[in-house]
Design an enzyme around this catalytic site. Structure first.
Site, short mmCIF file in Angstrom:
data_model
loop_
_atom_site.label_atom_id
_atom_site.label_comp_id
_atom_site.label_asym_id
_atom_site.label_seq_id
_atom_site.Cartn_x
_atom_site.Cartn_y
_atom_site.Cartn_z
CB CYS A 61 -11.86 36.99 -22.41
SG CYS A 61 -11.30 38.32 -23.48
CG HIS A 90 -13.94 38.32 -27.69
ND1 HIS A 90 -13.51 38.13 -26.38
CD2 HIS A 90 -13.93 37.08 -28.26
CE1 HIS A 90 -13.27 36.85 -26.18
NE2 HIS A 90 -13.52 36.19 -27.30
CB CYS A 140 -14.98 39.42 -21.94
SG CYS A 140 -15.07 38.39 -23.44
CB CYS A 174 -11.15 41.86 -24.27
SG CYS A 174 -12.82 41.41 -24.75
CG ASP A 234 -0.04 42.85 -49.54
OD1 ASP A 234 -0.02 44.03 -49.93
OD2 ASP A 234 -1.08 42.17 -49.54
CG ASP A 268 -0.92 38.16 -42.94
OD1 ASP A 268 0.06 37.50 -43.33
OD2 ASP A 268 -1.96 38.30 -43.62
#
Lengths: 352, 352
Positions: B284, B315, B289, B286, B60, B246
């Site tokens: 999930c 996660h 998980c 991931c 930014d 974002d």
């Protein structure tokens, strides 16, 4: 053994510990007993299952933390009465209870409850602690054998075979250390620990006491020196016959921005590292040193980023486990004494 | 874009971000300028090299943090004069300076300095902010083109091609939003952002304003809605033509024990999860998980372990990146409106 007090080696996922090659970690019975409770861990399938760590776990008896952390402790032949440092609730820890809790946790190695005394201790106090430690060890061994005969090794996991270790006490008195070892040998444990050392006495004294004990303990039983040590001391303990050690130093130092390297300690917050594009340790093969610079680590610590603790802990645990790998190599090549003196030269210096 | 304010996505190693499939992260110019300083980052080869992140980075302009974090800010046509929230040192941020700093950082996408105003804003204030934002955008574009014509794209990295994005302002006034967009289009940027939204106004208003702008912006330029959003809002923005977003929400919520799941939000510290052996989210895939239980996560948060933040952040970032994957799929199958209404039903409910 990296220390995972509350069922987590601080700032490391289990995946990281596996990548680092950790084969066994230590977890603290006192902390786990208070939160989340051994009953809950047992219900959830034991500590391995609870924290998803399939490799080995050693649990202490909880005694050391009762003596160092809790309030209003009152010791008797029965056990130790104490108040939780968290909520003030009252608990009684007995040798039998310590066995029961660790069976519920389902660790691979369980320690007996011993009496930890402050050092330096007068001889009569050390003598009394040895006597009580032996009496408690007998009760613990009986409780363990009785329990496993009736219930199998681990209530949470039938397949677990738990090893119970005795703990040698005796403060800084060589004859008491030998006496304590002999009494424990009579009880007959599959492994032995040396407790009550590295609590402020000089390194030479720690070595003397450990040596008195390992000379008596069987070479084919694991011998565990509790709560050590600094990088330069580890080879000395191994030379005395010590097989196992645990210490919070690598993980705690990492969180305080103290990094261990092949050149000595590096206090990474120091301004001299602000533009340093080298890895923490040019000789290190860990996944932190192969990717990140000292300048970046310094920045993460300076700005209080959580990732600072993650990366620093990863590196320091690698460093400690690598010391053990180097020691095994030095033993094979007959170089252990040389390795030890090099380590002392390197790490007794001031950090950079 | 996961947010890596200080050149680190909090509690995630870059290796984890790569495992999660993050293709771009956001870093904050204001923070990096104060610590470690853009000069130092330039000297160390730019931000990619400094933090060892080879994938894309958006920075930014620093303006938003000057307006929200710093003290004693004084705005004029020249720029913003402010004091650092860290040490009180005085700085002047001008459109040209924001360009120069981001070229030194060597990010892939750089934002122009805009005037951020508080909302709700009176019309005359919003009009003035649009006028100043356009004037600053012209100066920023001129400075960027001048600089790159003379010096190449990035002083730290010759191979870098930096994209400079303009920012549309106009508060909650549709005609001002359109006017701001038209003025920026005249300057001609390779990408455009919509700023000054999601600062307290209702979601419908955010959508109205974003829609006014995306209707005017070229479809083949990236369109970036800054600082959003909640899981259920993301598909709405995409439906309006937004390509990039974002938000600190997934990472910040994770550190506060708020986990996103396919069933809604889970406040993992809640006692109801103490014995829950399910993963955070059964749907999930991931790496958290597939290995850890809710009971373990709850324990890590209850005991204040750093690993709690590591696992929860992993996660939640997976969850957010997965929303984008699901949105792409929904677009392909023509299901975006259905997906959006399902998301609203799920996440407007109270957390469990």
């Amino acid at each position: 053994m990296p220390v995972g007090t509350q069922a987590s080696v601080k700032a490391l996922r289990n995946e990281a510990l596996e990548e680092l090659g950790a084969e066994i970690i230590l977890a603290n019975t006192y902390h786990l007993c208070l939160r989340p409770g051994s009953g809950l861990i047992r219900k959830l399938g034991g500590l391995h299952n609870f924290m998803s760590w399939p490799r080995a776990i050693l649990t202490d008896s909880g005694g050391y933390q009762v003596f160092s952390l809790s309030e209003l402790r009152k010791i008797s032949d029965d056990g130790v009465r104490f108040r939780s440092h968290l909520d003030g609730s009252e608990h009684l820890l007995t040798p039998e209870k310590a066995v029961e809790i660790q069976l519920a946790l389902g660790s691979d190695i369980a320690m007996v409850l011993d009496e930890c005394i402050e050092t330096p201790a007068p001889r009569d106090k050390a003598e009394a602690a040895v006597a009580r430690t032996t009496a408690w060890a007998k009760r613990a061994r009986a409780a363990f054998l009785d329990h496993t005969a009736r219930n199998g090794e681990c209530p949470a996991n039938d397949e677990l075979q738990q090893w119970q270790f005795g703990i040698v006490q005796g403060a800084t008195f060589a004859d008491l250390r030998r006496e304590s070892a002999r009494q424990l040998l009579e009880i007959n444990f599959p492994g032995y620990a040396v407790g009550g050392l590295a609590v402020g006495e000089p390194h030479a004294m720690t070595c003397d006491m450990a040596g008195e004990v390992t000379a008596l303990l069987p070479r084919d039983s694991p011998r565990y020196l509790m709560g050590v040590g600094r990088p330069e001391q580890i080879a000395d303990y191994v030379a005395l016959g010590i097989d196992m050690m645990d210490c919070v130093l690598p993980t705690r130092a990492a969180r305080h921005a103290c990094l261990y390297t092949s050149e000595g300690r590096v206090l990474i917050k120091n301004a001299r590292y602000a533009e340093d594009q080298n890895p923490i340790d040019a000789d290190c093969s860990c996944s932190v040193c192969t990717r990140y610079t000292r300048a970046y680590l310094r920045h993460l610590f300076a700005t209080g980023e959580i990732t600072a603790a993650i990366l620093a802990t990863h590196h320091n645990v690698h460093f400690y486990l690598d010391i053990m790998r180097q020691i095994r190599e030095a033993i094979e090549f007959g170089n252990l004494a040389k390795f030890s003196s090099e380590m002392h030269a390197r790490y007794s210096a001031e950090p950079a």
